[in-house]
Design an enzyme around this catalytic site. Structure first.
Site, PDB file in Angstrom:
ATOM      1  N   PHE A 181      64.308  44.775  19.807  1.00  0.00           N
ATOM      2  CA  PHE A 181      64.006  43.850  20.902  1.00  0.00           C
ATOM      3  C   PHE A 181      65.282  43.650  21.700  1.00  0.00           C
ATOM      4  O   PHE A 181      66.367  43.525  21.125  1.00  0.00           O
ATOM      5  CB  PHE A 181      63.499  42.494  20.384  1.00  0.00           C
ATOM      6  CG  PHE A 181      62.132  42.543  19.768  1.00  0.00           C
ATOM      7  CD1 PHE A 181      60.997  42.391  20.556  1.00  0.00           C
ATOM      8  CD2 PHE A 181      61.984  42.765  18.412  1.00  0.00           C
ATOM      9  CE1 PHE A 181      59.736  42.445  19.998  1.00  0.00           C
ATOM     10  CE2 PHE A 181      60.724  42.826  17.836  1.00  0.00           C
ATOM     11  CZ  PHE A 181      59.589  42.670  18.632  1.00  0.00           C
TER      12      PHE A 181
ATOM     13  N   GLU B 146      72.353  46.343  14.772  1.00  0.00           N
ATOM     14  CA  GLU B 146      72.404  46.925  16.117  1.00  0.00           C
ATOM     15  C   GLU B 146      73.791  47.476  16.445  1.00  0.00           C
ATOM     16  O   GLU B 146      73.917  48.492  17.141  1.00  0.00           O
ATOM     17  CB  GLU B 146      71.990  45.887  17.161  1.00  0.00           C
ATOM     18  CG  GLU B 146      70.511  45.569  17.197  1.00  0.00           C
ATOM     19  CD  GLU B 146      70.079  44.641  16.055  1.00  0.00           C
ATOM     20  OE1 GLU B 146      70.958  44.006  15.426  1.00  0.00           O
ATOM     21  OE2 GLU B 146      68.863  44.542  15.806  1.00  0.00           O
TER      22      GLU B 146
ATOM     23  N   HIS C 234      63.041  37.093  21.509  1.00  0.00           N
ATOM     24  CA  HIS C 234      62.385  38.395  21.592  1.00  0.00           C
ATOM     25  C   HIS C 234      61.946  38.734  23.021  1.00  0.00           C
ATOM     26  O   HIS C 234      61.800  39.908  23.356  1.00  0.00           O
ATOM     27  CB  HIS C 234      61.164  38.448  20.667  1.00  0.00           C
ATOM     28  CG  HIS C 234      61.507  38.511  19.220  1.00  0.00           C
ATOM     29  ND1 HIS C 234      62.144  37.489  18.557  1.00  0.00           N
ATOM     30  CD2 HIS C 234      61.305  39.486  18.289  1.00  0.00           C
ATOM     31  CE1 HIS C 234      62.317  37.820  17.289  1.00  0.00           C
ATOM     32  NE2 HIS C 234      61.812  39.038  17.103  1.00  0.00           N
TER      33      HIS C 234
END
Length: 326
Positions: free
Chosen positions: A83, A60, A129
């Protein structure tokens, strides 16, 4: 107009903007050939090519850095964080870089980045999540945080976000992806950013909420109508910056307020709304503000999430509490 789900509305918006502007790029983990974990980008790589829709490594922080570099070179990146519970890995890019870059460069550069990310509970995901972490990002001046509650708004708000020269965090509640359909135009259209919407008009109590809690609030409002309690439901749509003007207008109209969020109670969006009402609309209030939120605990494992998440029964109880205050 066809009746479609929210996930289909999001896919349509992405498809239209890829066709509308050749500077739009979509990338993230598994968004290419696989079409994303929820299939939000299904078919887009095949239609628009691997140079416009492509996969990234499972990193990420790299996705965030790539987005900033591309935006500085004139592209309009639309990255996906698979997520939102993984946002900690890209927080420096969001809060330390893209949100303040225009200020840092004295307005000579823009950050037309739209970060899409699914979030929210009620679908029995694994740990980390389903967390509602949106309030962490509302702390950063310079970035919008948009949370649609229905297919029509999702398409129009996403198109507006991609066309904006400001960075936008576009959060999509997972439970809303395929839980209902509504009529959505096939053509391109926009829904204005920074503007709340009155999802249901009422006279006795105002509910201010966003995301999946809009649906729960509308269910509660319908039930309360049988008890002759008229509830106005306000959908924030953009939670940073807040549309304070619309909030205060509704509070002035009803005099009683319930604030609803799925996230934990502490330091959430509802707390900021309460502060704005207290500072600018307290003389309109006929009762104390009541908040409905999740407990201040970690998000539970799937077996317990139904008991942990706020629901329409909690909202009904809160509305009755403010209604009965004298």
């Amino acid at each position: 107009m066809a009746k479609i789900t929210m996930i289909k509305a999001i896919t349509d918006a992405l498809d239209l903007e890829l066709a509308n502007d050749d500077k739009v790029l979509i990338f993230g983990e598994d968004v290419g050939k696989n079409g994303g974990v929820f299939r939000a980008t299904d078919g887009l790589q095949a239609k628009h090519g691997e140079d416009r829709v492509f996969d990234t490594p499972l990193a990420e922080s790299g996705i965030g850095g790539l987005s900033i570099g591309l935006a500085l070179q004139g592209w309009r990146p639309v990255p996906e964080i698979q997520f939102f519970g993984f946002v900690f890995e890209v927080m420096d890019s969001i809060g330390g870089q893209m949100s303040r870059l225009r200020y840092r460069m004295d307005g000579t550069r823009h950050m037309p980045i739209t970060i899409r990310s699914p979030f929210g509970g009620g679908v029995h995901t694994p740990e980390m999540h389903s967390d509602s972490l949106e309030s962490l990002v509302t702390q950063f001046p310079g970035i919008r945080v948009v949370v649609p509650s229905n297919p029509y708004d999702a398409k129009g708000l996403l198109i507006s976000s991609i066309r904006s020269d400001d960075p936008v965090l576009f959060l999509e509640h997972m439970k809303l992806y395929r839980s209902f359909r509504e009529e959505v135009p096939e053509e391109s259209y926009t829904v204005p950013l920074d503007q709340a919407a009155v999802a249901r008009e009422g006279n006795d109590v105002t509910i201010v909420t966003y995301g999946a809690m809009v649906r729960e609030s509308l269910t509660a409002a319908e039930a309360l109508a049988a008890d002759n309690i008229s509830v106005e439901v306000l959908d924030l749509r953009t939670i940073a910056p807040l549309d304070v003007k619309t909030i205060l207008a509704s509070v002035k109209k009803t005099g009683r307020v319930v604030l609803v969020q799925e996230a934990q109670r502490q330091s959430g969006v509802a707390a900021q709304v309460a502060a704005e009402i207290a500072e600018h609309g307290i003389l309109s209030l006929q009762a104390p503000i009541v908040r409905v939120a999740a407990p201040d605990t970690p998000y539970p494992f799937g077996e317990a999430e139904k008991d942990w998440l706020p629901n329409s029964d909690d909202i009904i109880a809160a509305v009755k509490q403010v209604s009965e205050f004298n």
